[in-house]
Structure formats: structure tokens, C-alpha cells
Design a protein around this motif. Structure first.
Motif, short mmCIF file in Angstrom:
data_model
loop_
_atom_site.label_atom_id
_atom_site.label_comp_id
_atom_site.label_asym_id
_atom_site.label_seq_id
_atom_site.Cartn_x
_atom_site.Cartn_y
_atom_site.Cartn_z
N LEU A 65 -13.38 -12.33 -6.08
CA LEU A 65 -12.43 -11.71 -7.01
C LEU A 65 -11.63 -12.75 -7.76
O LEU A 65 -11.23 -12.55 -8.90
CB LEU A 65 -11.47 -10.78 -6.25
N ASN B 159 -2.00 -10.70 3.14
CA ASN B 159 -3.23 -9.99 3.47
C ASN B 159 -3.04 -9.22 4.77
O ASN B 159 -2.22 -9.55 5.60
CB ASN B 159 -4.42 -10.94 3.58
N ASP C 20 -16.72 -1.94 -6.89
CA ASP C 20 -17.28 -2.74 -5.80
C ASP C 20 -17.49 -1.94 -4.52
O ASP C 20 -18.41 -2.20 -3.76
CB ASP C 20 -16.34 -3.92 -5.48
N PHE D 191 -16.47 -3.70 4.72
CA PHE D 191 -17.28 -2.98 3.75
C PHE D 191 -18.70 -2.82 4.30
O PHE D 191 -19.40 -3.81 4.50
CB PHE D 191 -17.30 -3.72 2.42
N LEU E 43 0.83 -1.21 0.00
CA LEU E 43 0.00 0.00 0.00
C LEU E 43 0.86 1.25 0.00
O LEU E 43 0.39 2.35 -0.24
CB LEU E 43 -0.92 0.01 1.22
N ARG F 226 -11.77 -2.41 -10.21
CA ARG F 226 -12.65 -3.31 -9.48
C ARG F 226 -12.98 -2.77 -8.09
O ARG F 226 -14.12 -2.77 -7.65
CB ARG F 226 -11.96 -4.68 -9.36
N ALA F 227 -11.96 -2.26 -7.41
CA ALA F 227 -12.17 -1.70 -6.08
C ALA F 227 -13.12 -0.51 -6.15
O ALA F 227 -13.99 -0.34 -5.30
CB ALA F 227 -10.84 -1.27 -5.46
N PRO G 102 -0.48 -4.36 -4.66
CA PRO G 102 -0.97 -5.05 -3.46
C PRO G 102 -1.86 -6.25 -3.77
O PRO G 102 -1.83 -7.26 -3.08
CB PRO G 102 -1.75 -3.97 -2.71
N TYR G 103 -2.68 -6.14 -4.85
CA TYR G 103 -3.63 -7.23 -5.11
C TYR G 103 -2.97 -8.45 -5.74
O TYR G 103 -3.61 -9.45 -5.94
CB TYR G 103 -4.80 -6.73 -5.96
N ASN H 111 -8.34 -16.15 2.08
CA ASN H 111 -7.47 -16.13 0.89
C ASN H 111 -6.23 -17.00 1.05
O ASN H 111 -5.38 -17.03 0.17
CB ASN H 111 -7.03 -14.69 0.59
N ALA I 110 -9.87 -3.47 -0.12
CA ALA I 110 -10.30 -4.19 -1.32
C ALA I 110 -9.09 -4.57 -2.16
O ALA I 110 -8.97 -5.70 -2.65
CB ALA I 110 -11.26 -3.32 -2.14
N SER I 111 -8.18 -3.62 -2.30
CA SER I 111 -7.00 -3.90 -3.12
C SER I 111 -6.12 -4.95 -2.45
O SER I 111 -5.55 -5.81 -3.12
CB SER I 111 -6.28 -2.57 -3.37
N ASP I 112 -6.08 -4.93 -1.13
CA ASP I 112 -5.33 -5.94 -0.39
C ASP I 112 -5.94 -7.33 -0.59
O ASP I 112 -5.23 -8.33 -0.61
CB ASP I 112 -5.33 -5.57 1.10
N LEU I 113 -7.25 -7.38 -0.75
CA LEU I 113 -7.93 -8.67 -0.91
C LEU I 113 -7.91 -9.16 -2.35
O LEU I 113 -8.44 -10.21 -2.66
CB LEU I 113 -9.38 -8.56 -0.43
N GLY I 114 -7.32 -8.34 -3.25
CA GLY I 114 -7.14 -8.84 -4.61
C GLY I 114 -7.84 -8.04 -5.70
O GLY I 114 -7.88 -8.48 -6.84
N ALA I 115 -8.40 -6.88 -5.35
CA ALA I 115 -9.10 -6.10 -6.36
C ALA I 115 -8.18 -5.09 -7.01
O ALA I 115 -7.43 -4.40 -6.32
CB ALA I 115 -10.30 -5.37 -5.73
N GLY I 116 -8.20 -5.02 -8.33
CA GLY I 116 -7.48 -3.97 -9.05
C GLY I 116 -8.17 -2.64 -8.80
O GLY I 116 -9.22 -2.58 -8.17
N GLU J 135 -8.26 0.47 0.13
CA GLU J 135 -7.00 -0.25 0.38
C GLU J 135 -7.30 -1.70 0.75
O GLU J 135 -6.62 -2.62 0.30
CB GLU J 135 -6.22 0.42 1.50
N PHE K 207 -6.72 -4.43 9.09
CA PHE K 207 -6.55 -3.01 9.33
C PHE K 207 -6.95 -2.66 10.76
O PHE K 207 -7.77 -3.33 11.37
CB PHE K 207 -7.39 -2.20 8.35
N TYR L 5 -15.40 -11.89 -0.23
CA TYR L 5 -14.98 -10.95 -1.28
C TYR L 5 -13.72 -11.40 -2.03
O TYR L 5 -13.65 -11.35 -3.25
CB TYR L 5 -14.80 -9.57 -0.68
N GLY L 6 -12.73 -11.85 -1.26
CA GLY L 6 -11.47 -12.28 -1.89
C GLY L 6 -11.68 -13.43 -2.86
O GLY L 6 -11.09 -13.46 -3.95
#
Lengths: 319, 285
Positions: free
Chosen positions: A103, A79, B200, A88, A53, B196-197, A73-74, A151, B187-193, B185, A82, A99-100
Motif C-alpha cells: 500500500l 497498527n 483488495d 486475509f 475504527l 482500496r480495501a 485509521p489508515y 509497518n 486492511a484499513s488499519d494497515l493503510g488502505a483507504g 478493518e 485483531f 500488504y502494508g
């Protein structure tokens, strides 16, 4: 996982802040590593760099022999949990956890099955359809853990995950996290400013201060053999004592009062205070240096102002 | 008990002016307008108290129906363009630093301090034949002759978008401002570009701002007759223009009232739809 010579400087209108000054760390597979330090020591920045990040100025991150420094990061097998959980709000617990997998385009049936497994793992069966705002702090924490663990990351990063919980729940979650980590065998990199938490949970502690590691070692080493005065005072609140020009770290519980022939130092009792299961006694040595000794039990037949003899069984020489 | 009673009456005293104001300036005129729409036109000025459905039947005439159609199309087009410009603007504005945000905010607000009529008249200078824009384009060499941009459909669309964009920007901004960027962040950490983030996480969470922006754009754009008047000349006639004409030159108050009632019903349907969509949104706030 290996961190090699990582540096980071933040630039702002007020000037530059060197947050990380060359961090090196080797982490074994399945190890529970804690980055321990006061706020502002750079530990969160380091974690964010590992997660991708934040970008390091120099240095590299090696995971399983591969350099992942430049990966988005993705794309990392890492993982993060936070500090504020970052659930969400517009998704249910199930959707958050799944969610993971969504994706990764995992088939729906498998997604569902794994989400159920995760809910069972973090003991939240039956909570799947709820929205995060209907959960307590501890439950949110579990959802965040499940969302990351589903994940199957190689490394899990935890940014003060228990900071927002009350003491009792925090103790309980410490045990639970440790249990999860042992069970799953995933490498944990854990951030905290709470030395008790660090000692409780970790295989290895890296004490961080102003962007460098002051000491890296097992909880025992860091507690009983502090290498620097910062480590000695930050971890377990040791007394720092100067004897013959050398600096020594002295644990409160290692100080003896009138117990045997090695109690050769004359000291005056300044203050006695009861700190939950422990009596803390502030003493002044004849050269004016002050030390705190601790005793179990609530009473001790020394009065304030009384002069006595003290000694210690163990003192760690430090820089 | 007596205390509670007094508190209640005190509350009434505080709220009464609000009700009075609403009844006097919203409720009564509305009732009057609906009443008027069922009356007959007087020979010279005003109306007579003879009940009729003639006004509503008249609306069904092709010329008025097509005007409603034009208005609706223009409103949809305007709202679409305003959304395409205003949403990204408001969204990215929310991601700026505090100082840049303030500057942007001032930039958006300053035009509001000038009458919108004056600002629209300013655009005449830009758009008219041999105006600023024509001269610029010819000087660059993109065109050889004046484009006759003023008094055209595009000019009206431009004017509408210009007038209504700030509402969308501010509405999306206030929504995006509340968004917790750490969710992106996560979402991106979980794999979303990035894309996508955004779709979503950020988009659904800024949906309330977008929806209220759409309402704030669509409803006025049905009625902003003066934009069509100033930048469209007589070429673009919207339902707002017809109402205005019927009230003034046409001296047909009942018919103007009937048109207004229909316009109001259309926009109310729009609001109802908005409520329905937003009511379905779960887990927000």
C-alpha cells in the motif's frame, strides 16, 4: 501517547450504554501497557478508538505531540492485532505480511526483503507461500504480528491476541511477545482479561471497570496496593476483609496460620482444596467473615473443622 | 463385512430415484433433442428418420447467425447492467442490520410469488403509448408527446434486467453475508483507504457470488424468449423466439432442435469458463 478525557456512548433500540466515561492515560514511548478488565468493561472499544475504527464522542488522542483524534485509521502510525487475527484468506502468508508495504508502494525488492526479515523475526521461515487456512492458531498469530510490525508502527494495539490459544502456547507466546517488544522498542497497548498475563508482561497496568480506570500502576502496585475493592478482587483474587469498619485487601499468600505471636485471630478451617502446586484453605473468622489462605505443598496438618489462630503480615486498606 | 455391503445397497436405494429422475427428465430428452437435430423435417408435421446435416447448415445462414449475435449481445448487455445494479445492491444489503435485511429479502422475494408473465404484462401498462410512464413524463413536462417505449430494444433490455436482477442480488448477498467485515478493518488499519480495501479484500472474497450471479443471469438471458415477445413485439427477435417459432408456426422440429443444441453448447462453454475462473481461486471457503 496521551489519551485525554475520552468518552463513548452507544445508542441502540434498547437505549444508551455509556461505554467509556472519561478515560485519561499517559503512555511513555516503548512502554508495555495492559488494559485489564472483564468482558464488557469497554477495553476493546477504547482500543478501537485509538486505532480509529471507532469514533470517540469527546476527548482526544495525542501521538508524538500531534492530535490524531480525527485521522482516518489508515493515516495513523498505529497498527492493531485483531482478536481473530483477521488474516486475509485469499492471500498467502507473504502477501498478508507485505500488504502494508504494498500500500505504501515500497519497491518490490525491498518488500520481499522485509517480508523475509519479518518471517525470521516471528520464526516462520519457509511458510511464506502458504495460505492462512493451512496454519495453526499459533502460526496465524505470528503472521498477524508480522503483518502489523512490518509497518514499523509507533504503537501496536493487541486485542486479546492470545485468547484463542491453549495455555501452554499462550505462556510461550507471552514470552515471545515480550521479547519482541523489548527488541523493537515499540509501545504496546495490550488488552486482556487474564490478570496473570497482565502481570507477567506489562510495565503498566490499567484496570478497567465499567468504562473507567479503577487503578493505573505497575504490576506490583496493582497487585500489592490495590486502591479499590474491584482491583483487589479482580487482580489476584484478594480477600476483602472488614476490620473496625475499614475495608482491607488481604492476599491469600499473606495469611499466616499458627506462625508466631501476631496470629491473634481465631478461625475455623472450613475446606481444604488442592489447586496445582498450592493448597487453598478456606477459613471462617469468629465474626463470620471468610478468607482464603494459600500454602505451597500438598499437605498441611490442619483438619477441616479444626479451630486455629491466624494473622497477616500485610493488609492493604482500600476504598 | 455383510453390514458394510448392506449399507452400500441401502445407499443405492436412496440415490436411485435421483438417477432415475435425471435420466428420465434430463438425459433422455437431451439425447432425443440431439437425435432430432440430425433428422429431416416431415412434409406436414413431425419428422422423418433420415439423417441430415441440413439443420446445422441452415443455422449458418446470415439471418440466423445475426439472431445468435443479437441474443448474445443482449445477454452481455443485460448481464452487465444486472451486475452494475445487483452487485452493489447485494453487497450493501449484507451490511444492513438484521431487521432491514429481512425487509429487503421480503421485498425481493414477493415478486417471485407472482407469475413473471403477469408481471411483464404489467410493464406494458407502464410503457405503452400514453401509458403510465408517458403520462408521468408529460405531466412533469420532460416530454411533449408519447415516447413509444413499448416494443423497442430498450424495453426488452429493461424487461430482462427486471426479470434477472434478483438472482444477481441474492447471489452476491449470500457471498457478502459470509464476508468477515473485520478483514476490511484490518486492511484499513494497515493503510488502505475505503476503495482500496474494497478492491483488495471485499471484491475478491465476494467473487464467487458475483460469478455465480453472472452465470445465473447470462444463461437465462440467452433463452428468455417471452420477454422479447411481450415487451419487444416483433421488433426484437432473439434465438429463443426463433426456436419457439420454428417449433410452433414453422413446424420444423429438427431445425428447432438444432438451434437448441447450438444454444446449449454456447451456454455450456460459458459454464466451463466459469468453472475455470473459479477453479483458479485459491484460499477461499
Amino acid at each position: 501517547m496521551e489519551l485525554v478525557n475520552i468518552t463513548k456512548t452507544f445508542h441502540s433500540a434498547q437505549g444508551q450504554t455509556e461505554v467509556l466515561k472519561g478515560i485519561n492515560l499517559t503512555i511513555e514511548d516503548g512502554e508495555f501497557v495492559t488494559l485489564l478488565g472483564a468482558s464488557g468493561c469497554g477495553k476493546t472499544t477504547l482500543l478501537r478508538i485509538i486505532a480509529g475504527l471507532e469514533e470517540a464522542d469527546t476527548g482526544s488522542i495525542i501521538l508524538d505531540g500531534k492530535d490524531i483524534t480525527a485521522l482516518e485509521p489508515y493515516k495513523r502510525d498505529v497498527n492493531m492485532i485483531f482478536q481473530n487475527y483477521a488474516l486475509f484468506p485469499h492471500m498467502t502468508v507473504e502477501e498478508n505480511i507485505g500488504y502494508g508495504l504494498k500500500l505504501k508502494k515500497v519497491p518490490k525488492a525491498i518488500q520481499h526483503k522485509k517480508v523475509e526479515e519479518m518471517l525470521a523475526l516471528v520464526q516462520l521461515e519457509g511458510y511464506g507461500k502458504r495460505y492462512p487456512d493451512k496454519l495453526s492458531g499459533g502460526q496465524k498469530q505470528r503472521v498477524a504480528i508480522a503483518r502489523a510490525l512490518i509497518n514499523e508502527p509507533k504503537v501496536l494495539l493487541l486485542d486479546e491476541p492470545l485468547g484463542a490459544l491453549d495455555l501452554k502456547l499462550r505462556r510461550q507466546m507471552q514470552l515471545e511477545l515480550k521479547r519482541l517488544q523489548r527488541k523493537l522498542g515499540i509501545t504496546f497497548i495490550y488488552i486482556t482479561h487474564d490478570q496473570e498475563e497482565a502481570i507477567n508482561m506489562s510495565d503498566k497496568i490499567a484496570v478497567m471497570h465499567e468504562g473507567v480506570f479503577e487503578q493505573v500502576g505497575t504490576p506490583n502496585e496493582v497487585y500489592y496496593e490495590p486502591k479499590t475493592s474491584y482491583v483487589a478482587s479482580f487482580v489476584g483474587d484478594a480477600n476483602l476483609l472488614r476490620i473496625d469498619g475499614e475495608l482491607y485487601a488481604l492476599r491469600a499468600e499473606d495469611i499466616q496460620i499458627q506462625e508466631g505471636s501476631h496470629c491473634t485471630h481465631k478461625a475455623k478451617v472450613l475446606e481444604k482444596s488442592f489447586a496445582g502446586g498450592q493448597l487453598r484453605i478456606l477459613l471462617e473468622l469468629s465474626d463470620g467473615q471468610q478468607v482464603t489462605a494459600s500454602r505451597f505443598g500438598i499437605d498441611y496438618d490442619l483438619k477441616e473443622g479444626e479451630v486455629t489462630q491466624i494473622g497477616w503480615s500485610r493488609a492493604q486498606k482500600i476504598k | 463385512m455383510a453390514g458394510a455391503g448392506r449399507r452400500k445397497s441401502n445407499n443405492w436405494a436412496l440415490v436411485a430415484p435421483l438417477y432415475l429422475f435425471t435420466i428420465l427428465f434430463v438425459g433422455l430428452p437431451l439425447i432425443y433433442m440431439v437425435y432430432l437435430s440430425f433428422m429431416s423435417r416431415a412434409k406436414v408435421w413431425g419428422f422423418t428418420n433420415d439423417f441430415t446435416l441440413q439443420n446445422y447448415l441452415q443455422i449458418l445462414e446470415p439471418i440466423y447467425m445475426s439472431t445468435f449475435g443479437t441474443s448474445l449481445k443482449l445477454a452481455v448487455l443485460t448481464t452487465a447492467i444486472v451486475t452494475l445494479i445487483g452487485y452493489p445492491f447485494g453487497y450493501f444489503m449484507a451490511r444492513l442490520g438484521a431487521k432491514a435485511k429481512r425487509l429487503m429479502m421480503i421485498g425481493i422475494m414477493i415478486p417471485f410469488w407472482t407469475s413473471s408473465l403477469v408481471r411483464l404484462n404489467g410493464w406494458i401498462i407502464v410503457f405503452r403509448s400514453n401509458g403510465v410512464l408517458d403520462k408521468l413524463l408529460m405531466w412533469i413536462g420532460l416530454t411533449d408527446e408519447p415516447l413509444k417505449l413499448l416494443y423497442s430494444y430498450p424495453a426488452v433490455v429493461f424487461g430482462m434486467v427486471y426479470a434477472l436482477c434478483p438472482f444477481m442480488m441474492l447471489s452476491v448477498y449470500s457471498s457478502a453475508e459470509k464476508l468477515d467485515w473485520r478483514l476490511l478493518e484490518a486492511a484499513s488499519d494497515l493503510g488502505a483507504g475505503r476503495a482500496r480495501a474494497f478492491f483488495d479484500i471485499a471484491f475478491p472474497l465476494t467473487m464467487p457470488g458475483l460469478m455465480s450471479g453472472i452465470v445465473l443471469t447470462f444463461i437465462p438471458s440467452m433463452g428468455l424468449f417471452f420477454v422479447a415477445d411481450i415487451l419487444g413485439g416483433s421488433k426484437v427477435v432473439l434465438i429463443g423466439n426463433v426456436i419457439q417459432e420454428q417449433m410452433t408456426k414453422g413446424r420444423n422440429l429438427p431445425f428447432a432442435a438444432a438451434l437448441s443444441v447450438v444454444l446449449m453448447l454456447m451456454t455450456s462453454c460459458m459454464l466451463g469458463l466459469y468453472r475455470k475462473i473459479c477453479g483458479n481461486w485459491k484460499g477461499l471457503d
